[in-house]
Write a protein that holds these residues in place. Structure first.
Motif, PDB file in Angstrom:
ATOM      1  N   GLY A 167      41.039  35.603  34.753  1.00 51.24           N
ATOM      2  CA  GLY A 167      39.984  36.135  35.610  1.00 51.24           C
ATOM      3  C   GLY A 167      40.498  36.546  36.972  1.00 51.24           C
ATOM      4  O   GLY A 167      40.159  37.621  37.486  1.00 51.24           O
ATOM      5  N   LYS A 168      41.343  35.719  37.569  1.00 54.60           N
ATOM      6  CA  LYS A 168      41.898  36.032  38.888  1.00 54.60           C
ATOM      7  C   LYS A 168      42.846  37.223  38.829  1.00 54.60           C
ATOM      8  O   LYS A 168      42.931  38.005  39.792  1.00 54.60           O
ATOM      9  CB  LYS A 168      42.604  34.807  39.455  1.00 54.60           C
ATOM     10  N   ALA A 169      43.554  37.377  37.707  1.00 51.03           N
ATOM     11  CA  ALA A 169      44.425  38.545  37.554  1.00 51.03           C
ATOM     12  C   ALA A 169      43.608  39.829  37.529  1.00 51.03           C
ATOM     13  O   ALA A 169      43.991  40.839  38.136  1.00 51.03           O
ATOM     14  CB  ALA A 169      45.255  38.409  36.284  1.00 51.03           C
ATOM     15  N   VAL A 170      42.472  39.803  36.837  1.00 43.73           N
ATOM     16  CA  VAL A 170      41.599  40.990  36.793  1.00 43.73           C
ATOM     17  C   VAL A 170      41.067  41.296  38.188  1.00 43.73           C
ATOM     18  O   VAL A 170      40.996  42.461  38.604  1.00 43.73           O
ATOM     19  CB  VAL A 170      40.427  40.767  35.813  1.00 43.73           C
ATOM     20  N   LEU A 171      40.721  40.262  38.944  1.00 41.71           N
ATOM     21  CA  LEU A 171      40.150  40.437  40.273  1.00 41.71           C
ATOM     22  C   LEU A 171      41.203  40.704  41.348  1.00 41.71           C
ATOM     23  O   LEU A 171      40.850  41.005  42.492  1.00 41.71           O
ATOM     24  CB  LEU A 171      39.352  39.188  40.657  1.00 41.71           C
ATOM     25  N   GLY A 172      42.475  40.555  40.989  1.00 34.20           N
ATOM     26  CA  GLY A 172      43.536  40.764  41.964  1.00 34.20           C
ATOM     27  C   GLY A 172      43.614  39.683  43.014  1.00 34.20           C
ATOM     28  O   GLY A 172      44.027  39.933  44.149  1.00 34.20           O
ATOM     29  N   ILE A 193      33.196  38.834  36.453  1.00 34.02           N
ATOM     30  CA  ILE A 193      33.957  37.662  36.031  1.00 34.02           C
ATOM     31  C   ILE A 193      33.148  36.435  36.436  1.00 34.02           C
ATOM     32  O   ILE A 193      32.909  36.192  37.625  1.00 34.02           O
ATOM     33  CB  ILE A 193      35.344  37.611  36.720  1.00 34.02           C
ATOM     34  N   ALA A 194      32.671  35.683  35.462  1.00 35.14           N
ATOM     35  CA  ALA A 194      31.898  34.467  35.720  1.00 35.14           C
ATOM     36  C   ALA A 194      32.817  33.268  35.464  1.00 35.14           C
ATOM     37  O   ALA A 194      33.117  32.938  34.317  1.00 35.14           O
ATOM     38  CB  ALA A 194      30.677  34.413  34.805  1.00 35.14           C
TER      39      ALA A 194
END
Length: 294
Positions: free
Chosen positions: A51-56, A177-178
């Protein structure tokens, strides 16, 4: 748009030098527009890292060392900073895990709820206030005018989580992203929040990546499911199919470890050591032991 909304292809991540410890091991999954895709596994499985990778927003200690993250046809890992900034928080939003730490205790609810609208949409004055009231009404918060003037400590945990849900949907994103958004809530409030997220995402046609360790939550809200262990994909498919007939021994063990309140005498069954030993050996094939980061 043809194809998936989000397509993660062979994503690998590791702790930076000198450890170079793998955290994600060639993870691939996709999320369609308007679906809820669950990421499930024990602590350390890599759910939140994805999730954090998607959000950068990965910590500096973690680096992406392979793969791609395609969102609406663009690879987020290779976009120029200005384009990435335009997407994140606008087309991709976050519902964080703990509303008490996510909300600033020194700012009123109304100011925090409308941050995105001011920064991304340039809204001000009466129009901004009216939109804030509308957002709180959408997440079924009574007396929205009064709540906007309050501070986070002056409202309940369930209400704080609803505020974060309203903020995430405020810019009508394509993807949310939840990150375990019901972990800090009691069971009754958890059910209400899950119904709310499901209703909101269906109304907006939003794709959701739902991070959780709870298969009971998965059964209530997720259309499809990816099971993770040690940063590696173990099983993927339709949620109903996997829960009814899991193909992998680890998925079966996770299901057995979930207490069933609808069955008399149902308790918690530990995951057999043989299952985790086999997975540890499989993970070692990627070069190192399972990561201690989830």
């Amino acid at each position: 748009m043809t194809g998936p909304l989000l397509a993660i292809d062979g994503l690998s991540a590791r702790l930076r030098k000198p450890l170079l410890r793998p955290l994600l091991r060639s993870v691939s999954l996709d999320v369609k527009a308007g679906e809820v895709h669950g990421l499930v596994g024990e602590s350390g499985a890599g759910k939140s890292t994805i999730g954090k990778a998607v959000l950068g927003i990965l910590p500096r200690a973690i680096e992406i060392c392979g793969g791609a993250i395609h969102f609406a046809g663009e690879d987020l890992l290779r976009l120029p900073p200005r384009r990435l900034d335009a997407i994140l928080g606008d087309e991709i939003a976050l519902i964080p895990q703990d509303p008490m730490t996510a909300l600033n205790p020194s700012r009123r609810i109304g100011d925090q709820l409308t941050d995105g609208l001011r920064l991304k949409r340039g809204m001000r004055g009466a129009a901004l206030h009216a939109k804030a009231v509308e957002l709180l009404a959408d997440v079924q918060i009574p007396e929205p005018e009064a709540v906007l003037k309050r501070y986070p400590h002056e409202i309940s945990g369930g209400m704080r989580q609803r505020i974060l849900i309203a903020a995430a949907f405020s810019l009508d994103p394509k993807l949310i992203i939840a990150d375990e958004p019901t972990t800090a809530l009691d069971v009754t409030v958890q059910k209400e929040v899950l119904r709310l997220i499901r209703r909101m995402q269906a109304a907006h046609g939003t794709g959701v990546v739902f991070v959780t360790h709870d298969l009971g939550v998965v059964a209530q809200i997720c259309d499809r499911l990816t099971v993770l262990y040690g940063g590696m994909v173990v099983e993927q498919g339709e949620t109903a199919t996997i829960l009814a007939s899991p193909a992998h021994a680890y998925t079966r063990a996770l299901l057995a470890a979930t207490p069933r309140h609808d069955r008399a005498g149902s308790g918690m069954t530990p995951i057999p050591p043989a299952v985790t030993a086999a997975l540890t050996a499989e993970v070692a094939g990627y070069g190192m032991e399972p990561a201690a980061h989830g």
